[in-house]
Scaffold this motif. Structure first.
Motif, PDB file in Angstrom:
ATOM      1  N   SER A  15      24.731  44.134  35.853  1.00 43.09           N
ATOM      2  CA  SER A  15      25.707  44.212  34.764  1.00 43.09           C
ATOM      3  C   SER A  15      25.554  45.590  34.132  1.00 43.09           C
ATOM      4  CB  SER A  15      25.462  43.105  33.737  1.00 43.09           C
ATOM      5  OG  SER A  15      24.176  43.225  33.155  1.00 43.09           O
ATOM      6  N   PHE A  16      26.565  45.999  33.392  1.00 43.58           N
ATOM      7  CA  PHE A  16      26.550  47.311  32.765  1.00 43.58           C
ATOM      8  C   PHE A  16      26.573  47.166  31.253  1.00 43.58           C
ATOM      9  CE2 PHE A  16      28.995  48.534  36.758  1.00 43.58           C
ATOM     10  CZ  PHE A  16      27.880  49.017  37.398  1.00 43.58           C
ATOM     11  N   ARG A  17      26.038  48.194  30.568  1.00 44.23           N
ATOM     12  CA  ARG A  17      26.074  48.263  29.112  1.00 44.23           C
ATOM     13  C   ARG A  17      27.055  49.348  28.709  1.00 44.23           C
ATOM     14  NH1 ARG A  17      21.836  47.772  31.301  1.00 44.23           N
ATOM     15  NH2 ARG A  17      21.198  49.925  31.288  1.00 44.23           N
ATOM     16  N   GLY A  18      27.941  48.992  27.794  1.00 47.74           N
ATOM     17  CA  GLY A  18      28.900  49.968  27.293  1.00 47.74           C
ATOM     18  C   GLY A  18      30.319  49.459  27.412  1.00 47.74           C
ATOM     19  N   LEU A  71      19.690  43.894  39.859  1.00 50.02           N
ATOM     20  CA  LEU A  71      19.166  45.204  39.474  1.00 50.02           C
ATOM     21  C   LEU A  71      18.777  45.271  38.003  1.00 50.02           C
ATOM     22  CD1 LEU A  71      21.456  47.616  41.516  1.00 50.02           C
ATOM     23  CD2 LEU A  71      19.380  46.395  42.211  1.00 50.02           C
ATOM     24  N   ASP A  72      19.327  44.373  37.192  1.00 45.74           N
ATOM     25  CA  ASP A  72      18.943  44.321  35.778  1.00 45.74           C
ATOM     26  C   ASP A  72      17.476  43.916  35.624  1.00 45.74           C
ATOM     27  OD1 ASP A  72      21.621  44.858  35.364  1.00 45.74           O
ATOM     28  OD2 ASP A  72      22.092  42.867  34.574  1.00 45.74           O
ATOM     29  N   GLU A  73      16.900  43.312  36.664  1.00 46.78           N
ATOM     30  CA  GLU A  73      15.514  42.832  36.620  1.00 46.78           C
ATOM     31  C   GLU A  73      14.546  43.720  37.396  1.00 46.78           C
ATOM     32  OE1 GLU A  73      15.860  38.856  38.112  1.00 46.78           O
ATOM     33  OE2 GLU A  73      16.932  38.146  36.326  1.00 46.78           O
ATOM     34  N   VAL A  74      15.020  44.808  37.970  1.00 46.76           N
ATOM     35  CA  VAL A  74      14.155  45.715  38.733  1.00 46.76           C
ATOM     36  C   VAL A  74      13.540  46.715  37.748  1.00 46.76           C
ATOM     37  CG1 VAL A  74      14.075  47.488  40.534  1.00 46.76           C
ATOM     38  CG2 VAL A  74      15.511  45.438  40.839  1.00 46.76           C
ATOM     39  N   PRO A  75      12.208  46.689  37.564  1.00 47.82           N
ATOM     40  CA  PRO A  75      11.581  47.561  36.566  1.00 47.82           C
ATOM     41  C   PRO A  75      11.954  49.037  36.702  1.00 47.82           C
ATOM     42  CG  PRO A  75       9.988  45.972  37.395  1.00 47.82           C
ATOM     43  CD  PRO A  75      11.226  45.827  38.238  1.00 47.82           C
ATOM     44  N   PHE A  77      14.658  50.333  37.380  1.00 48.94           N
ATOM     45  CA  PHE A  77      16.005  50.595  36.866  1.00 48.94           C
ATOM     46  C   PHE A  77      16.168  50.161  35.404  1.00 48.94           C
ATOM     47  CE2 PHE A  77      17.373  49.675  41.486  1.00 48.94           C
ATOM     48  CZ  PHE A  77      17.102  50.981  41.868  1.00 48.94           C
ATOM     49  N   ALA A  78      15.100  49.796  34.752  1.00 47.70           N
ATOM     50  CA  ALA A  78      15.166  49.301  33.380  1.00 47.70           C
ATOM     51  C   ALA A  78      15.895  50.279  32.465  1.00 47.70           C
ATOM     52  CB  ALA A  78      13.759  49.041  32.850  1.00 47.70           C
ATOM     53  N   GLY A  79      16.852  49.765  31.705  1.00 44.31           N
ATOM     54  CA  GLY A  79      17.580  50.562  30.734  1.00 44.31           C
ATOM     55  C   GLY A  79      18.642  51.468  31.325  1.00 44.31           C
ATOM     56  N   ARG A  80      18.906  51.372  32.621  1.00 39.86           N
ATOM     57  CA  ARG A  80      19.888  52.237  33.278  1.00 39.86           C
ATOM     58  C   ARG A  80      21.110  51.433  33.690  1.00 39.86           C
ATOM     59  NH1 ARG A  80      17.542  57.229  34.805  1.00 39.86           N
ATOM     60  NH2 ARG A  80      19.737  57.842  34.710  1.00 39.86           N
ATOM     61  N   ASN A  81      22.265  52.045  33.657  1.00 38.03           N
ATOM     62  CA  ASN A  81      23.455  51.461  34.257  1.00 38.03           C
ATOM     63  C   ASN A  81      23.410  51.810  35.740  1.00 38.03           C
ATOM     64  OD1 ASN A  81      24.859  50.153  32.145  1.00 38.03           O
ATOM     65  ND2 ASN A  81      25.577  52.109  31.368  1.00 38.03           N
ATOM     66  N   THR A  82      23.239  50.802  36.561  1.00 40.45           N
ATOM     67  CA  THR A  82      23.065  51.013  38.002  1.00 40.45           C
ATOM     68  C   THR A  82      24.432  51.128  38.683  1.00 40.45           C
ATOM     69  OG1 THR A  82      22.760  48.629  38.239  1.00 40.45           O
ATOM     70  CG2 THR A  82      20.763  50.008  38.154  1.00 40.45           C
ATOM     71  N   THR A  83      25.164  52.148  38.279  1.00 37.13           N
ATOM     72  CA  THR A  83      26.481  52.419  38.835  1.00 37.13           C
ATOM     73  C   THR A  83      26.354  52.829  40.301  1.00 37.13           C
ATOM     74  OG1 THR A  83      26.377  54.742  38.207  1.00 37.13           O
ATOM     75  CG2 THR A  83      27.344  53.207  36.584  1.00 37.13           C
ATOM     76  N   THR A  84      27.461  52.842  40.978  1.00 41.06           N
ATOM     77  CA  THR A  84      27.482  53.277  42.366  1.00 41.06           C
ATOM     78  C   THR A  84      26.948  54.705  42.478  1.00 41.06           C
ATOM     79  OG1 THR A  84      29.422  51.872  42.669  1.00 41.06           O
ATOM     80  CG2 THR A  84      28.947  53.445  44.412  1.00 41.06           C
TER      81      THR A  84
END
Length: 143
Positions: A15-18, A71-75, A77-84
């Motif tokens: 999921s994304f934040r923003g 990916l929201d649970e992968v340490p 990537f914590a705090g990042r928007n895992t965009t393409t």
């Protein structure tokens, strides 16, 4: 310039934040076709750019770290928007590290550039391309 491309795929949830992400702020899934294109100005003594088998193994190793994961649970990537775009850079960085470590054969040391493309659908994709030495720049710094 010679190039060699290997491909694989990865399935993720995130999921994304923003507000800019609209409904993608909710949990959703994606399947990406991942292409890694290695480039070098010359071939090695065996007339190879990199060993295709080793390149496929290394790409799979990189993808296995987050395939079928939220990916929201992968340490990492914590705090990042895992965009393409973010994921293309992440994969580029890991493959560049593998090249420098010699995990793609001797020809890998001559690879000067790498392009990683993630195809989200036949209509949309993103890529990150840079010299191999530039791969350690974080996405926020690659301006």
């Amino acid at each position: 310039m010679f190039s060699l491309t290997v491909a694989d795929h990865v399935m993720i949830a995130h999921s994304f934040r923003g507000e800019a992400f609209g409904p993608a702020q909710r949990m959703h899934g994606a399947t990406f076709v991942v292409e890694a294109e290695f480039r070098a100005p010359a071939l090695d003594p065996l007339e190879l750019l990199v060993d295709i088998g080793l390149a496929r193994v290394e790409l799979r190793r990189v993808l296995d770290a987050f395939d079928y994961r939220n990916l929201d649970e992968v340490p990492e990537f914590a705090g990042r928007n895992t965009t393409t775009e973010f994921l293309a850079h992440h994969i580029h960085t890991r493959l560049a590290e593998a090249l420098r470590a010699g995990r793609l054969g001797e020809g890998g040391h001559a690879v000067s550039a790498l392009k990683v493309t993630l195809r989200e659908s036949p209509l949309a994709w993103a890529a990150y391309e840079a010299p191999v030495a530039a791969a350690l720049i974080s996405p926020g710094d690659a301006g």
